[in-house]
Scaffold this motif. Sequence first.
Motif, PDB file in Angstrom:
ATOM      1  N   ASN A   1      47.877  52.381  38.994  1.00  0.00           N
ATOM      2  CA  ASN A   1      47.863  50.761  39.854  1.00  0.00           C
ATOM      3  C   ASN A   1      47.008  51.232  41.149  1.00  0.00           C
ATOM      4  N   LYS A   2      46.603  52.367  41.588  1.00  0.00           N
ATOM      5  CA  LYS A   2      46.306  52.993  42.811  1.00  0.00           C
ATOM      6  C   LYS A   2      44.694  51.410  43.038  1.00  0.00           C
ATOM      7  N   ALA A   3      44.202  51.783  41.852  1.00  0.00           N
ATOM      8  CA  ALA A   3      42.545  51.478  41.577  1.00  0.00           C
ATOM      9  C   ALA A   3      42.987  49.888  42.760  1.00  0.00           C
ATOM     10  N   TRP A   4      43.605  49.309  41.733  1.00  0.00           N
ATOM     11  CA  TRP A   4      43.595  47.628  42.353  1.00  0.00           C
ATOM     12  C   TRP A   4      44.505  48.009  43.774  1.00  0.00           C
ATOM     13  N   LYS A   5      45.403  48.347  44.580  1.00  0.00           N
ATOM     14  CA  LYS A   5      46.163  48.569  45.544  1.00  0.00           C
ATOM     15  C   LYS A   5      44.357  48.836  46.195  1.00  0.00           C
TER      16      LYS A   5
ATOM     17  N   VAL B   1      48.516  43.579  47.689  1.00  0.00           N
ATOM     18  CA  VAL B   1      49.139  42.684  46.647  1.00  0.00           C
ATOM     19  C   VAL B   1      48.623  42.170  46.560  1.00  0.00           C
ATOM     20  N   ALA B   2      47.505  41.896  47.013  1.00  0.00           N
ATOM     21  CA  ALA B   2      46.495  40.413  46.683  1.00  0.00           C
ATOM     22  C   ALA B   2      45.722  40.999  44.752  1.00  0.00           C
ATOM     23  N   GLY B   3      45.129  42.651  45.764  1.00  0.00           N
ATOM     24  CA  GLY B   3      44.508  43.323  44.835  1.00  0.00           C
ATOM     25  C   GLY B   3      44.743  43.490  43.368  1.00  0.00           C
ATOM     26  N   LEU B   4      46.189  43.439  43.454  1.00  0.00           N
ATOM     27  CA  LEU B   4      46.819  43.524  42.071  1.00  0.00           C
ATOM     28  C   LEU B   4      46.729  42.861  40.815  1.00  0.00           C
ATOM     29  N   ALA B   5      45.721  41.223  41.808  1.00  0.00           N
ATOM     30  CA  ALA B   5      45.900  40.091  40.484  1.00  0.00           C
ATOM     31  C   ALA B   5      45.203  40.593  38.970  1.00  0.00           C
TER      32      ALA B   5
ATOM     33  N   GLY C   1      53.058  41.778  43.899  1.00  0.00           N
ATOM     34  CA  GLY C   1      51.817  41.746  43.304  1.00  0.00           C
ATOM     35  C   GLY C   1      51.816  40.783  42.031  1.00  0.00           C
ATOM     36  N   VAL C   2      52.500  42.102  41.160  1.00  0.00           N
ATOM     37  CA  VAL C   2      52.230  40.971  39.843  1.00  0.00           C
ATOM     38  C   VAL C   2      53.213  39.864  40.051  1.00  0.00           C
TER      39      VAL C   2
END
Length: 378
Positions: free
Chosen positions: A111-115, A217-221, A252-253
């Motif tokens: 999940n680090k990539a999306w955060k 949060v937003a990057g996890l969409a 984020g989820v």
Amino acid sequence: MSPHAAASRQTSDETQPLDADVPASQQEASRMGGSEEQSPPSCASLPSFPPHSPSLSSSPLCQHSPPALENLLDLFTPPPVERLDWSMAHDAGVIVECLRADTLDNEISGNKAWKLRLPLARALSEGCGIISCGGGWSNHLHALAAAGTRLGIATHGLVRGHPEAPLTPTLADARANGMQLSFISRAEYKQRDQEDFAARHGDGLWVPEGGGSIDGVAGLAPLAEALVAPLAGSPAPQLVLLACGSGTTLAGVLSTLGERDGLRVVGVPTMNHGDQLYHRVRRLLAESGGSEQQTPEWGLWLGAQAGGFAKAPAWLIDFIQRFEAETGLEIEPVYTAKLFAALAHHLANGLIAPGTRVRVLHTGGLQGRRGYPALNLA
């Protein structure tokens, strides 16, 4: 012991398995969306950013073309979903699927990539570096350093600990990827939520510990959407499970998915005082423009911390070894092992209805296994 004061973490027999002393009814301390609203205290965060980025292709990250950008964009394709061949699930009549975010990259993990995707986009757009903080085995700093070197972004990690201590393999990797490391005391590290904390240590775009910001949060969409996407020819999952540290991924989820009938999302805190995570998730939702009334039903399973953050008692190491031998899925003690141990407890005690389709998020972090000698024996 400081997280980076030694090159390995130690296991302990101090703590007991999930079901040893705590009744099952108390271990599922679930909170549902729609409870009475509280006025959350404001906290230091990055300037406002859209709560939902429409797609990576329209973000600033795609308006620049460093040599490694194309490879980095591959990280944001939906991870594969695998159905686990696990006897505990079979015995309970429950279908367990795993979203394999661990498979996309060895360094910018799970999940680090999306955060990090929106902070990276902003750093590229503004032509600045990134400053963040973490412990000696931080998956976040490990991923940030790797992303920074691939995109030509300077990175600075503020590490809780002493500079004279040997570097952990995690920090050695970060330094090899060009990250400047500055070691600070525990007392100073406790001030990391103060507005001037980052400015005391240098210039750059501030990203809080673990990527815990509204940008995170937003990057996890995209990851959130992949978590509920049905496999071909199968129904969508009814229960989504993920391990929690900062609570950013859970927020984020929830923020992305909105209200969805028939779906429940559960976070599994991996540190002591996990009940406080509920309030942090609410605060992140509020700061990012979300509302609990616009989320799926959600809750927390407490009791899976196994003695505290990054602790790995002997029973947990044993669980990891047995789980991996049976399923072929590699996990690590800090997050994913505690997540699957919590799921195993619920399955064994009949707390999940037969026929339920469960989707588990594998958040990566496998580089951290190097800190547990018992998992690295030939």
